[in-house]
Design an enzyme around this catalytic site. Structure first.
Site, PDB file in Angstrom:
ATOM      1  N   LYS A 130       0.826  -1.211   0.000  1.00 32.40           N
ATOM      2  CA  LYS A 130       0.000   0.000   0.000  1.00 32.40           C
ATOM      3  C   LYS A 130       0.866   1.270   0.000  1.00 32.40           C
ATOM      4  CE  LYS A 130      -4.162  -2.041   1.915  1.00 32.40           C
ATOM      5  NZ  LYS A 130      -3.785  -3.452   2.117  1.00 32.40           N
TER       6      LYS A 130
HETATM    7  C1  LIG Z   1      -4.477  -4.523   1.548  1.00 28.84           C
HETATM    8  C2  LIG Z   1      -3.743  -5.816   1.470  1.00 28.84           C
HETATM    9  C3  LIG Z   1      -4.176  -6.877   0.629  1.00 28.84           C
HETATM   10  C4  LIG Z   1      -5.447  -6.782  -0.192  1.00 28.84           C
HETATM   11  O1  LIG Z   1      -5.321  -5.898  -1.274  1.00 28.84           O
HETATM   12  P1  LIG Z   1      -6.614  -5.328  -2.027  1.00 28.84           P
HETATM   13  O2  LIG Z   1      -6.107  -4.240  -2.891  1.00 28.84           O
HETATM   14  O3  LIG Z   1      -7.528  -4.832  -0.939  1.00 28.84           O
HETATM   15  O4  LIG Z   1      -7.215  -6.466  -2.791  1.00 28.84           O
HETATM   16  C5  LIG Z   1      -3.401  -8.013   0.579  1.00 28.84           C
HETATM   17  N1  LIG Z   1      -2.287  -8.154   1.315  1.00 28.84           N
HETATM   18  C6  LIG Z   1      -1.838  -7.171   2.141  1.00 28.84           C
HETATM   19  C7  LIG Z   1      -0.618  -7.390   2.942  1.00 28.84           C
HETATM   20  C8  LIG Z   1      -2.550  -5.973   2.251  1.00 28.84           C
HETATM   21  O5  LIG Z   1      -2.110  -5.010   3.077  1.00 28.84           O
END
Ligand SMILES: *Cc1c(COP(=O)(O)O)cnc(C)c1O
Length: 473
Positions: free
Chosen positions: A115
């Site tokens: 993210k």
């Molecule tokens: C947010 C997150 C996900 C999921 O990603 P999306 O974009 O919501 O599908 C998977 N793994 C980790 C470690 C995350 O922080």
């Protein structure tokens, strides 16, 4: 490039990027999407191949962001994607596990989760747009872990931005809590809510639904439906593709651990832009609402009580907030169809595309899916560590498990790593019998002083807290 809402708003008056950047939902409750996806021609794609991350990011993002001077966007991109912040100039290096099997490492940012790739950019874009208008914004969010810390590390110290992040008191891992609460920046407020993550989300909605309060205090969001986040994530699919192939006639599969459908939506957008992706392999954990859809055509969001707390907690979602953008694409990009489906969703708790003409379009979109359990995660972490000497985190393990299961031997498979294992030490210990390596900057994290305010789950109290501490309007 102009943007419209999936449900029809702005249809007669499509919006430029900077106008939708700070929007949560569109005024009609829909999500902002490009009027049409930009497309790279064959020669343009070939010209992208040799570019480094920053140049590639500018080339991709400038197709989505054309309402600021190109030199400004170039500078923001160059300031965001640095070796100092992401650990190397590669930004998202590709590791080769075996011939034709790759790990795309997108988790080397400040909070060790993918993210960061998007939020670090969005933080800088917010600051730029606010600076241009001499404005300020108060970001209100809810987190069960990764999103909150990634947003706080992206917004800390930014002019004009104050962050209020709600989290469920005592329910995050000690590491996640310390990562957020140890921040001492005066523009970051951690609010521990005496309740669950759902209570936190409900509070955010309650505050945002008070239109007068929202306008008075310029309440904004950075949740996963923010289009700027999707656009930033498109870049590393190009990067991973070029690193895994030698020429653009080759096609690859990506395996993506999915929750809110943001990460894999970016891969879908990359393909719409002309990137030669063969299949997108979507992986869920026990919360398998998306796997169910791609297998059966039925989309059936779960209730809070049907949502399991798992060892890949960032994928513990009941409904996938970005899914609406994908459904918009596969139902002919018609706001009326979309509104009908979402009204069926509201009345019947789900919808079923399997008996409709849209199902053929879903299948043509090239997705396959599977699910993974706690036992699968442990076995996959163990197997990858034994065979390749790399310890992966539990979310990445969900993707690798399903990716290997659905792998086509003739097609390179790129598994997207979504977090570093250091964040999830308990599961790693259970899998391989030892603690994951922890980067030096995080040593001693849990013993640092923590800053947070505890409030009851009461929207009035949250509003009062914001009014007292908000950036001057
Ligand atoms: C947010 C997150 C996900 C999921 O990603 P999306 O974009 O919501 O599908 C998977 N793994 C980790 C470690 C995350 O922080």
């Amino acid at each position: 490039m102009r943007y419209i809402s999936t449900r029809g708003a702005w249809g007669d008056d499509p919006q430029p990027f900077c106008a939708i950047l700070q929007e949560g939902l569109a005024p009609d409750g829909g999500l902002a999407v490009p009027q049409a996806y930009p497309r790279f021609t064959g020669p343009e794609l070939a010209a992208l191949r040799p570019l480094g991350y920053r140049e590639l990011a500018f080339a991709v993002l400038s197709r989505f962001i054309d309402d600021m001077p190109a030199a400004d966007l170039r500078r923001i991109v160059a300031d965001t994607y640095t070796a100092a912040v992401f650990g190397s100039d590669e930004i998202t290096p590709l590791a080769t596990l075996a011939p034709g099997l790759f790990l795309l490492r997108v988790s080397n940012g400040p909070t060790m989760a993918f993210k960061d790739i998007a939020l670090q950019l969005v933080g800088n874009l917010f600051e730029y747009v606010l600076g241009r208008n001499q404005g300020s914004i108060n970001i209100l969010g809810a987190t069960s872990g990764d999103t909150g810390s990634s947003a706080e590390y992206a917004m800390r110290g930014k002019r004009g931005i104050t962050v209020f992040m709600l989290s469920p008191l005592g329910r995050m891992s000690p590491f996640q809590q310390a990562q957020m609460f140890s921040l001492a920046d005066p523009n970051i407020f951690n609010i521990a809510i005496d309740g669950t993550f759902d209570d936190c989300q409900d509070l955010v909605k309650a505050v945002a639904n008070d239109a007068e309060f929202k306008a008075r205090w310029k309440i904004g969001a950075v949740n996963s439906i923010n289009w700027g986040r999707i656009a930033a994530q498109v870049v590393y699919y190009f990067k991973g593709y070029f690193a895994a192939t030698t020429e653009n006639a080759q096609r690859v599969d990506f395996a993506v651990p999915s929750g809110n459908f943001g990460n894999i939506l970016a891969a879908h957008v990359a393909r719409e832009m002309g990137l030669p992706i063969r299949r997108l392999i979507l992986a869920t954990n026990e919360n398998d609402v998306l796997d169910e859809f791609f297998r059966t055509g039925r989309y059936r969001p779960r209730s809070a009580s049907e949502t399991h707390a798992t060892s890949s907690p960032s994928m513990d979602i009941s409904k996938a907030s970005n899914f609406e953008r994908f459904i918009f694409d596969v139902t002919g990009r018609n706001p009326e169809t979309l509104r009908e489906l979402w009204s069926t969703l509201a009345t019947d708790g789900g919808f079923d595309l399997s008996q409709t003409p849209h199902w053929a379009q879903v299948q043509a979109a090239g997705f396959v899916s599977g699910r993974s359990t706690h036992a699968d995660r442990l076995a996959t972490i163990r197997e990858i560590a034994t065979r390749y000497g790399i310890v992966i985190d539990p979310h990445t393990a969900d993707g690798v498990k399903v990716g290997l299961e659905l792998r086509d031997p003739a097609t390179p498979l790129i598994c997207v790593e979504t977090a570093l294992p250091a964040k999830f030490a308990a599961t790693i210990r259970e899998a391989v019998g030892r603690d994951p390596a922890r980067p030096a900057v995080w040593r001693g994290l849990e013993t640092r002083p923590q800053h947070s305010t505890t409030l009851a789950a009461d929207a009035g109290l949250v509003k009062a807290f914001i009014a007292e501490h908000a950036a001057a309007a």
